[in-house]
Design a protein around this motif. Sequence first.
Motif, PDB file in Angstrom:
ATOM      1  N   GLY A  12      10.618  49.111  41.494  1.00 17.20           N
ATOM      2  CA  GLY A  12      10.244  49.567  42.827  1.00 17.20           C
ATOM      3  C   GLY A  12       8.749  49.627  43.036  1.00 17.20           C
ATOM      4  O   GLY A  12       7.962  49.257  42.180  1.00 17.20           O
ATOM      5  N   GLY A  13       8.368  50.070  44.205  1.00 15.55           N
ATOM      6  CA  GLY A  13       6.959  50.240  44.530  1.00 15.55           C
ATOM      7  C   GLY A  13       6.259  48.944  44.877  1.00 15.55           C
ATOM      8  O   GLY A  13       6.850  48.029  45.433  1.00 15.55           O
ATOM      9  N   ARG A  14       5.012  48.878  44.544  1.00 16.53           N
ATOM     10  CA  ARG A  14       4.165  47.752  44.882  1.00 16.53           C
ATOM     11  C   ARG A  14       3.547  47.176  43.624  1.00 16.53           C
ATOM     12  O   ARG A  14       3.577  47.815  42.594  1.00 16.53           O
ATOM     13  CB  ARG A  14       3.061  48.224  45.839  1.00 16.53           C
ATOM     14  N   PRO A  15       3.008  45.985  43.720  1.00 21.49           N
ATOM     15  CA  PRO A  15       2.698  45.230  44.939  1.00 21.49           C
ATOM     16  C   PRO A  15       3.923  44.481  45.475  1.00 21.49           C
ATOM     17  O   PRO A  15       4.875  44.225  44.744  1.00 21.49           O
ATOM     18  CB  PRO A  15       1.628  44.240  44.489  1.00 21.49           C
ATOM     19  N   LEU A  16       3.847  44.161  46.758  1.00 21.03           N
ATOM     20  CA  LEU A  16       4.867  43.336  47.390  1.00 21.03           C
ATOM     21  C   LEU A  16       4.375  41.896  47.446  1.00 21.03           C
ATOM     22  O   LEU A  16       3.180  41.650  47.639  1.00 21.03           O
ATOM     23  CB  LEU A  16       5.143  43.794  48.821  1.00 21.03           C
TER      24      LEU A  16
END
Length: 133
Positions: free
Chosen positions: A47-51
């Motif tokens: 999960g989280g970033r970066p995208l």
Amino acid sequence: MLSHVYVGTNDFESAFGFYSAVMETLGTRLRFSDPTKPWAAWMPADGGRPLFIIGKPYDGQPAGCGNGQMIALMAPSREAVDRAHAAALAHGGRCKGPPGPRPHYHDNYYGAYFRDPDGNKLGVVCHDAVDHD
């Protein structure tokens, strides 16, 4: 350091197939996809970033790739580099450097390079040492 990377495409369906195959080999997961916009994003498995986002350019003009620009994606293993490169080529990518060590960068650098169907240059890299036991 990075929040997200956005790569423009002129053919969302083709780009989505290409990046879905490559991202699967790297263990990322799809965060969202909206073909009506069109855009899609992947994120780290935890999960989280970066995208990593693909989509039509916001200004409505055709997407174009830049000379000298490259995005390098982190791979969890050398085998993942190999699989990502193979997936890229199987889904319309063009080889710009086969998987292998690149000791001129550093001793453990193992990478591969390719262009997506829109011509954007990508690298897939593993920086981990090889266990020689």
